[in-house]
Design a protein around this motif. Structure first.
Motif, PDB file in Angstrom:
ATOM      1  N   GLN A   1      -7.405   4.961 -26.436  1.00  0.00           N
ATOM      2  CA  GLN A   1      -6.509   4.915 -27.855  1.00  0.00           C
ATOM      3  C   GLN A   1      -5.829   6.096 -28.155  1.00  0.00           C
ATOM      4  O   GLN A   1      -6.085   6.692 -29.052  1.00  0.00           O
ATOM      5  N   PRO A   2      -4.484   6.024 -27.483  1.00  0.00           N
ATOM      6  CA  PRO A   2      -3.593   7.402 -27.701  1.00  0.00           C
ATOM      7  C   PRO A   2      -3.209   7.284 -29.278  1.00  0.00           C
ATOM      8  O   PRO A   2      -3.293   6.284 -29.988  1.00  0.00           O
ATOM      9  N   ASP A   3      -2.322   8.273 -29.463  1.00  0.00           N
ATOM     10  CA  ASP A   3      -1.617   8.070 -30.920  1.00  0.00           C
ATOM     11  C   ASP A   3      -0.671   7.087 -30.433  1.00  0.00           C
ATOM     12  O   ASP A   3      -0.321   6.595 -29.588  1.00  0.00           O
ATOM     13  N   GLU A   4       0.070   6.464 -31.893  1.00  0.00           N
ATOM     14  CA  GLU A   4       0.999   5.462 -31.939  1.00  0.00           C
ATOM     15  C   GLU A   4       2.003   5.499 -31.059  1.00  0.00           C
ATOM     16  O   GLU A   4       2.503   4.641 -30.358  1.00  0.00           O
ATOM     17  N   ILE A   5       3.033   6.640 -30.973  1.00  0.00           N
ATOM     18  CA  ILE A   5       4.158   6.766 -30.197  1.00  0.00           C
ATOM     19  C   ILE A   5       3.807   6.820 -28.702  1.00  0.00           C
ATOM     20  O   ILE A   5       4.321   6.116 -27.857  1.00  0.00           O
ATOM     21  N   THR A   6       2.678   7.593 -28.286  1.00  0.00           N
ATOM     22  CA  THR A   6       2.341   7.396 -26.899  1.00  0.00           C
ATOM     23  C   THR A   6       1.791   6.106 -26.426  1.00  0.00           C
ATOM     24  O   THR A   6       2.231   5.709 -25.278  1.00  0.00           O
ATOM     25  N   GLY A   7       1.056   5.302 -27.351  1.00  0.00           N
ATOM     26  CA  GLY A   7       0.695   4.038 -26.881  1.00  0.00           C
ATOM     27  C   GLY A   7       1.967   3.304 -26.767  1.00  0.00           C
ATOM     28  O   GLY A   7       1.767   2.126 -25.908  1.00  0.00           O
ATOM     29  N   LEU A   8       2.695   3.186 -27.635  1.00  0.00           N
ATOM     30  CA  LEU A   8       3.900   2.356 -27.809  1.00  0.00           C
ATOM     31  C   LEU A   8       4.914   2.841 -26.244  1.00  0.00           C
ATOM     32  O   LEU A   8       5.389   1.538 -25.640  1.00  0.00           O
ATOM     33  N   ILE A   9       4.940   3.938 -26.224  1.00  0.00           N
ATOM     34  CA  ILE A   9       5.874   4.377 -24.967  1.00  0.00           C
ATOM     35  C   ILE A   9       5.012   3.553 -23.586  1.00  0.00           C
ATOM     36  O   ILE A   9       5.737   3.118 -22.797  1.00  0.00           O
ATOM     37  N   ILE A  10       3.669   3.845 -23.626  1.00  0.00           N
ATOM     38  CA  ILE A  10       2.934   3.469 -22.527  1.00  0.00           C
ATOM     39  C   ILE A  10       2.986   1.627 -22.405  1.00  0.00           C
ATOM     40  O   ILE A  10       3.277   1.180 -21.465  1.00  0.00           O
ATOM     41  N   ALA A  11       3.053   0.964 -23.499  1.00  0.00           N
ATOM     42  CA  ALA A  11       2.918  -0.388 -23.687  1.00  0.00           C
ATOM     43  C   ALA A  11       3.966  -0.930 -23.249  1.00  0.00           C
ATOM     44  O   ALA A  11       4.296  -2.048 -22.363  1.00  0.00           O
ATOM     45  N   LEU A  12       5.231  -0.289 -23.645  1.00  0.00           N
ATOM     46  CA  LEU A  12       6.741  -0.735 -23.372  1.00  0.00           C
ATOM     47  C   LEU A  12       6.986  -0.502 -21.908  1.00  0.00           C
ATOM     48  O   LEU A  12       7.697  -1.238 -21.158  1.00  0.00           O
ATOM     49  N   SER A  13       6.583   0.767 -21.501  1.00  0.00           N
ATOM     50  CA  SER A  13       6.475   0.967 -19.872  1.00  0.00           C
ATOM     51  C   SER A  13       5.938  -0.315 -18.780  1.00  0.00           C
ATOM     52  O   SER A  13       6.426  -0.737 -18.236  1.00  0.00           O
ATOM     53  N   ILE A  14       4.910  -0.538 -19.364  1.00  0.00           N
ATOM     54  CA  ILE A  14       4.060  -1.526 -18.623  1.00  0.00           C
ATOM     55  C   ILE A  14       4.726  -2.978 -18.534  1.00  0.00           C
ATOM     56  O   ILE A  14       4.866  -3.533 -17.814  1.00  0.00           O
ATOM     57  N   LEU A  15       5.340  -3.132 -19.971  1.00  0.00           N
ATOM     58  CA  LEU A  15       5.877  -4.436 -20.093  1.00  0.00           C
ATOM     59  C   LEU A  15       7.058  -4.407 -19.285  1.00  0.00           C
ATOM     60  O   LEU A  15       7.660  -5.353 -18.588  1.00  0.00           O
ATOM     61  N   ILE A  16       7.960  -3.364 -19.283  1.00  0.00           N
ATOM     62  CA  ILE A  16       9.353  -3.287 -18.494  1.00  0.00           C
ATOM     63  C   ILE A  16       8.982  -3.371 -17.174  1.00  0.00           C
ATOM     64  O   ILE A  16       9.486  -4.157 -16.385  1.00  0.00           O
ATOM     65  N   ALA A  17       7.943  -2.748 -16.558  1.00  0.00           N
ATOM     66  CA  ALA A  17       7.580  -2.820 -15.258  1.00  0.00           C
ATOM     67  C   ALA A  17       7.136  -4.085 -14.798  1.00  0.00           C
ATOM     68  O   ALA A  17       7.526  -4.681 -13.560  1.00  0.00           O
ATOM     69  N   VAL A  18       6.183  -4.688 -15.542  1.00  0.00           N
ATOM     70  CA  VAL A  18       5.960  -6.275 -15.030  1.00  0.00           C
ATOM     71  C   VAL A  18       7.130  -7.209 -15.020  1.00  0.00           C
ATOM     72  O   VAL A  18       7.068  -7.978 -14.251  1.00  0.00           O
ATOM     73  N   THR A  19       8.043  -6.992 -16.115  1.00  0.00           N
ATOM     74  CA  THR A  19       9.212  -7.868 -16.000  1.00  0.00           C
ATOM     75  C   THR A  19      10.157  -7.561 -14.889  1.00  0.00           C
ATOM     76  O   THR A  19      10.352  -8.715 -14.367  1.00  0.00           O
ATOM     77  N   ILE A  20      10.252  -6.343 -14.578  1.00  0.00           N
ATOM     78  CA  ILE A  20      11.080  -6.016 -13.327  1.00  0.00           C
ATOM     79  C   ILE A  20      10.404  -6.473 -12.329  1.00  0.00           C
ATOM     80  O   ILE A  20      10.823  -7.300 -11.359  1.00  0.00           O
ATOM     81  N   GLY A  21       9.212  -6.727 -12.118  1.00  0.00           N
ATOM     82  CA  GLY A  21       8.228  -7.032 -11.021  1.00  0.00           C
ATOM     83  C   GLY A  21       8.332  -8.595 -10.939  1.00  0.00           C
ATOM     84  O   GLY A  21       8.397  -8.879  -9.666  1.00  0.00           O
ATOM     85  N   ILE A  22       8.290  -9.178 -11.993  1.00  0.00           N
ATOM     86  CA  ILE A  22       8.779 -10.815 -11.910  1.00  0.00           C
ATOM     87  C   ILE A  22      10.211 -10.928 -11.195  1.00  0.00           C
ATOM     88  O   ILE A  22      10.141 -12.016 -10.393  1.00  0.00           O
ATOM     89  N   PHE A  23      11.130 -10.328 -11.701  1.00  0.00           N
ATOM     90  CA  PHE A  23      12.455 -10.442 -11.221  1.00  0.00           C
ATOM     91  C   PHE A  23      12.320 -10.344  -9.748  1.00  0.00           C
ATOM     92  O   PHE A  23      12.688 -11.202  -8.960  1.00  0.00           O
ATOM     93  N   LEU A  24      11.818  -9.150  -9.438  1.00  0.00           N
ATOM     94  CA  LEU A  24      11.791  -8.751  -7.948  1.00  0.00           C
ATOM     95  C   LEU A  24      11.279  -9.644  -6.943  1.00  0.00           C
ATOM     96  O   LEU A  24      11.515 -10.147  -5.857  1.00  0.00           O
TER      97      LEU A  24
END
Length: 122
Positions: free
Chosen positions: A86-109
């Motif tokens: 449970q990181p602070d809000e900004i760190t958690g947001l950056i991690i969560a969005l990075s994961i989402l972007i990586a998964v979305t790119i993975g779908i496309f690839l």
């Protein structure tokens, strides 16, 4: 106990991953059950490669829906990291969005690679 007293609901890693995972899985099921019949610019997996001909289009719709369901399940599983970390809000947001972007790119690839493997043999 009210909903505001649950700290997990304030963790972006949990919230973004679980909500997007559920959305991806539902969208994948809908696309699998009701794939678009013809090439269009509104609904379905639409890339230059998938829209090249009807055979590629049909394959891309079914394959991408399966990959979308898998990605949704993966995001749901990843959301449980929010219980452990449970990181602070900004760190958690950056991690969560990075994961989402990586998964979305993975779908496309994954779908584009499958299209190339299947249709570049001919």
């Amino acid at each position: 106990m009210n909903i505001e007293s649950l700290p997990i609901l304030e963790n972006p890693i949990f919230l973004i991953s679980i909500l997007c995972g559920i959305s991806y899985a539902i969208a994948g099921v809908i696309m699998y059950k009701f794939p678009p019949d013809s090439i269009n610019y509104l609904y379905g997996y639409r890339t230059i490669n998938s829209m090249e001909n009807q055979e590629k289009w049909d394959f891309a719709q079914i394959y991408s829906s399966k990959v979308l369901i898998q990605a949704g399940i993966l995001l749901i599983l990843i959301s449980f990291i929010g219980f452990l970390y449970q990181p602070d809000e900004i760190t958690g947001l950056i991690i969560a969005l990075s994961i989402l972007i990586a998964v979305t790119i993975g779908i496309f690839l994954k779908v584009e690679i499958a299209l190339k493997k299947k249709f570049n043999k001919k």
